[in-house]
Write an enzyme that holds these catalytic residues in place. Structure first.
Site, PDB file in Angstrom:
ATOM      1  N   ASP A 244       0.864  -1.178   0.000  1.00  0.00           N
ATOM      2  CA  ASP A 244       0.000   0.000   0.000  1.00  0.00           C
ATOM      3  C   ASP A 244       0.904   1.232   0.000  1.00  0.00           C
ATOM      4  O   ASP A 244       2.124   1.120   0.110  1.00  0.00           O
ATOM      5  CB  ASP A 244      -0.958  -0.021   1.194  1.00  0.00           C
ATOM      6  CG  ASP A 244      -0.236   0.054   2.525  1.00  0.00           C
ATOM      7  OD1 ASP A 244       1.018   0.159   2.538  1.00  0.00           O
ATOM      8  OD2 ASP A 244      -0.908   0.014   3.559  1.00  0.00           O
ATOM      9  N   SER A 245       0.313   2.404  -0.107  1.00  0.00           N
ATOM     10  CA  SER A 245       1.132   3.605  -0.274  1.00  0.00           C
ATOM     11  C   SER A 245       1.598   4.187   1.044  1.00  0.00           C
ATOM     12  O   SER A 245       2.410   5.098   1.071  1.00  0.00           O
ATOM     13  CB  SER A 245       0.318   4.670  -1.004  1.00  0.00           C
ATOM     14  OG  SER A 245      -0.729   5.127  -0.161  1.00  0.00           O
ATOM     15  N   GLY A 246       1.090   3.689   2.136  1.00  0.00           N
ATOM     16  CA  GLY A 246       1.387   4.283   3.432  1.00  0.00           C
ATOM     17  C   GLY A 246       0.334   5.276   3.868  1.00  0.00           C
ATOM     18  O   GLY A 246       0.231   5.627   5.040  1.00  0.00           O
ATOM     19  N   GLY A 247      -0.445   5.738   2.899  1.00  0.00           N
ATOM     20  CA  GLY A 247      -1.458   6.751   3.203  1.00  0.00           C
ATOM     21  C   GLY A 247      -2.447   6.310   4.272  1.00  0.00           C
ATOM     22  O   GLY A 247      -2.678   7.015   5.243  1.00  0.00           O
TER      23      GLY A 247
ATOM     24  N   HIS B 178      -5.464 -21.919  10.138  1.00  0.00           N
ATOM     25  CA  HIS B 178      -6.819 -22.331   9.735  1.00  0.00           C
ATOM     26  C   HIS B 178      -7.591 -21.172   9.088  1.00  0.00           C
ATOM     27  O   HIS B 178      -8.206 -21.354   8.035  1.00  0.00           O
ATOM     28  CB  HIS B 178      -7.631 -22.887  10.910  1.00  0.00           C
ATOM     29  CG  HIS B 178      -9.087 -22.945  10.552  1.00  0.00           C
ATOM     30  ND1 HIS B 178      -9.625 -23.950   9.784  1.00  0.00           N
ATOM     31  CD2 HIS B 178     -10.091 -22.049  10.767  1.00  0.00           C
ATOM     32  CE1 HIS B 178     -10.904 -23.693   9.561  1.00  0.00           C
ATOM     33  NE2 HIS B 178     -11.217 -22.549  10.136  1.00  0.00           N
TER      34      HIS B 178
ATOM     35  N   CYS C  67     -13.082 -28.700   6.634  1.00  0.00           N
ATOM     36  CA  CYS C  67     -11.835 -28.033   6.242  1.00  0.00           C
ATOM     37  C   CYS C  67     -10.711 -29.060   6.179  1.00  0.00           C
ATOM     38  O   CYS C  67     -10.584 -29.906   7.068  1.00  0.00           O
ATOM     39  CB  CYS C  67     -11.491 -26.934   7.251  1.00  0.00           C
ATOM     40  SG  CYS C  67      -9.925 -26.096   6.911  1.00  0.00           S
TER      41      CYS C  67
ATOM     42  N   GLY D 231     -10.848   3.887   0.791  1.00  0.00           N
ATOM     43  CA  GLY D 231     -11.730   4.673   1.646  1.00  0.00           C
ATOM     44  C   GLY D 231     -12.942   3.926   2.156  1.00  0.00           C
ATOM     45  O   GLY D 231     -13.928   4.544   2.561  1.00  0.00           O
TER      46      GLY D 231
ATOM     47  N   GLN E 218     -11.291   7.380  -4.713  1.00  0.00           N
ATOM     48  CA  GLN E 218     -11.846   7.815  -3.426  1.00  0.00           C
ATOM     49  C   GLN E 218     -13.229   8.424  -3.689  1.00  0.00           C
ATOM     50  O   GLN E 218     -13.872   8.070  -4.652  1.00  0.00           O
ATOM     51  CB  GLN E 218     -10.882   8.798  -2.733  1.00  0.00           C
ATOM     52  CG  GLN E 218      -9.597   8.136  -2.219  1.00  0.00           C
ATOM     53  CD  GLN E 218      -9.813   7.264  -0.974  1.00  0.00           C
ATOM     54  OE1 GLN E 218     -10.864   7.278  -0.342  1.00  0.00           O
ATOM     55  NE2 GLN E 218      -8.786   6.466  -0.638  1.00  0.00           N
TER      56      GLN E 218
ATOM     57  N   ASP F 114      -7.946  -7.533   0.268  1.00  0.00           N
ATOM     58  CA  ASP F 114      -7.035  -7.846   1.372  1.00  0.00           C
ATOM     59  C   ASP F 114      -7.737  -7.471   2.660  1.00  0.00           C
ATOM     60  O   ASP F 114      -8.592  -6.581   2.667  1.00  0.00           O
ATOM     61  CB  ASP F 114      -5.745  -7.028   1.263  1.00  0.00           C
ATOM     62  CG  ASP F 114      -5.948  -5.594   1.715  1.00  0.00           C
ATOM     63  OD1 ASP F 114      -6.449  -4.796   0.905  1.00  0.00           O
ATOM     64  OD2 ASP F 114      -5.653  -5.277   2.876  1.00  0.00           O
TER      65      ASP F 114
ATOM     66  N   CYS G  24      -7.456 -28.299   6.107  1.00  0.00           N
ATOM     67  CA  CYS G  24      -6.160 -27.712   6.476  1.00  0.00           C
ATOM     68  C   CYS G  24      -5.465 -28.594   7.508  1.00  0.00           C
ATOM     69  O   CYS G  24      -6.082 -29.445   8.143  1.00  0.00           O
ATOM     70  CB  CYS G  24      -6.323 -26.282   6.978  1.00  0.00           C
ATOM     71  SG  CYS G  24      -6.720 -26.101   8.737  1.00  0.00           S
TER      72      CYS G  24
ATOM     73  N   CYS H  54      -7.138 -28.674  11.026  1.00  0.00           N
ATOM     74  CA  CYS H  54      -8.383 -29.444  11.148  1.00  0.00           C
ATOM     75  C   CYS H  54      -8.149 -30.943  10.949  1.00  0.00           C
ATOM     76  O   CYS H  54      -8.895 -31.758  11.465  1.00  0.00           O
ATOM     77  CB  CYS H  54      -9.415 -28.912  10.159  1.00  0.00           C
ATOM     78  SG  CYS H  54      -9.922 -27.226  10.576  1.00  0.00           S
TER      79      CYS H  54
ATOM     80  N   ASP I 288      -2.631   8.324  -1.587  1.00  0.00           N
ATOM     81  CA  ASP I 288      -3.974   8.910  -1.570  1.00  0.00           C
ATOM     82  C   ASP I 288      -4.318   9.404  -0.178  1.00  0.00           C
ATOM     83  O   ASP I 288      -3.647   9.073   0.788  1.00  0.00           O
ATOM     84  CB  ASP I 288      -5.024   7.874  -2.009  1.00  0.00           C
ATOM     85  CG  ASP I 288      -5.120   6.688  -1.047  1.00  0.00           C
ATOM     86  OD1 ASP I 288      -4.088   6.349  -0.431  1.00  0.00           O
ATOM     87  OD2 ASP I 288      -6.209   6.123  -0.911  1.00  0.00           O
TER      88      ASP I 288
HETATM   89 ZN    ZN Z   1      -8.958 -25.834   8.997  1.00  0.00          ZN
END
Ligand code: ZN
Length: 410
Positions: A100-103, A376, A345, A257, A230, A307, A347, A350, A154
């Protein structure tokens, strides 16, 4: 519809492979690998996804990670990372990275910040020392960090904000977007892993791990700079911001935003209204969202990248997302529960551990609790996105809404 973006250096290409209603399944090629979209990007704030070794992230199928410029700029510092070949070399991560830009961090972590036309003055949350970010210095920092995708500097408009304030903030972001692009175009070949830039590393070059450079990388490939739309919660300003950001011209567009305190219904409305003004052949990224249900929903609207700190942060607080709803593992009723956290799941948590054991680790404040819970939750988010993508690829317009159950914690 394979499309090359950027006039000189080839940086990213985006290819839509399947559609279902507004949703798209695509493929984003970056200098450090291919990303299947829609994609969820785990957040590795200070060059680590807290508690997760990089090989486990690879095993989970993470194709792109997010790093936070603000945090990395303060510690360990951009120059340290640059000398290590950029974030890829520094954190031994061979796949794609976005910074990200840090903004956003400057705005969210600094009550004493001062915004001017030139940029933002702020104090470090670590030691109170004064710093200054401008579009140019934020680009310089992100070029030094060397992510595959970097973001324009931004201003994240606060919520709530009246129309005059929202418009003024949007105009500032547009001016900063032009400055970001100008600086980036003049300096993009300074990225630590760029073909033209090896000499900068000098004698350090031999020590840079192999992750610093992808063998498949064309000699002239470099970073891509995405623009950010924005306009607060005002749909007309969102439209104007989108159109004017597109005029400046970027290989991808983010909707910023959001997740600033507005009701969730409003978030969805702004996303939906903004998406229709963004080009269909460029990746669209919504920053900082959401729950598993929300990321599936936003993907169904046509969002390609998302994200969020939620899966990792919630995991550290014992809040786990499962196919049967949210589980707060600290609860006493799991103390003697021999079942897996999520029977649906696959993973490694699990497959191996009981709810009773996970509850015990959490209650005992063991480090392993954070590791397993994070593993998980990330797995659940990534699986959710894979299912959504699969449904889109099959052209199942409604298939993915049922792929995530949103039952509340019982
Ligand atoms: Zn799991």
């Amino acid at each position: 519809m394979l499309q090359s973006q950027g006039k000189e250096a080839m940086s990213t290409t985006f290819h839509v492979e399947g559609r279902a209603g507004s949703a798209r399944a695509g493929r984003l090629l970056t200098p450090h690998g291919e990303i299947e979209t829609p994609v969820f990007m785990p957040v590795g704030t200070v060059a680590t996804v807290k508690g997760m070794p990089q090989d486990i992230l690879e095993e989970l199928g993470v194709q792109i990670l997010l790093g936070n410029t603000y945090h990395l700029y303060l510690r360990p510092g951009v120059e340290t990372v640059r000398q290590m070949g950029g974030l890829h070399g520094f954190m031994a991560w061979p796949r794609a990275i976005l910074t990200d830009s840090g903004g956003f961090q400057v705005f969210s972590l600094n009550e004493l910040r001062k915004v001017s036309e030139e940029g933002v003055t702020f104090r470090s949350h670590l030691d109170g020392s004064p710093h200054f970010f401008s579009p140019e210095s934020a680009m310089q920092a992100q070029i030094g960090l060397g992510a595959d995708i970097i973001m324009a500097f931004d201003e994240c408009t606060e919520y709530p904000a009246d129309r005059a304030r929202t418009k003024a903030s949007m105009e500032l972001t547009l001016r900063w977007a032009e400055r970001s692009k100008k600086y980036f175009e003049e300096h993009k070949n300074e990225v630590p892993w760029s073909g033209t830039q090896c000499s900068v590393l000098g004698s350090q070059q031999t020590k840079i791990p192999r992750f610093a450079r992808n063998d498949k990388l064309p000699g002239d490939s470099t970073q891509s700079l995405f623009g950010i739309v924005q306009g607060g919660m005002d749909l007309e300003l969102r439209k104007e911001s989108a159109e004017r950001t597109i005029e400046i011209g970027f290989p991808g567009y983010a909707i910023g935003g959001l997740s600033v305190g507005e009701p969730r219904e409003r978030t969805r409305e702004v996303i939906e209204a903004t998406l229709e003004h963004l080009p269909a052949d460029k990746p669209r990224y919504v920053m900082g969202v959401g729950t598993p249900e929300e990321i599936a929903e936003y993907a169904s609207l046509g969002v390609d990248m998302m994200d969020c700190v939620l899966p990792t942060r919630a995991a550290r607080h014992g809040l786990l997302f499962t196919s049967e709803g949210k589980v707060s593992i600290k609860q006493a009723r799991y103390a003697q529960d021999p079942g897996p956290l999520d029977p649906n799941c696959g993973c490694r948590v699990c497959r191996r551990y009981s709810r009773a054991y996970l509850r015990h680790l959490y209650a005992s404040n063991e480090v392993l609790a954070q590791v397993l819970n994070t593993l998980h939750n990330l797995s659940f988010y990534l699986d959710t996105m894979r299912r959504v993508r699969h449904s889109i690829s099959l052209g199942e317009e409604s298939g993915f809404s049922s792929s995530v159950r949103s039952r509340p914690e019982p």
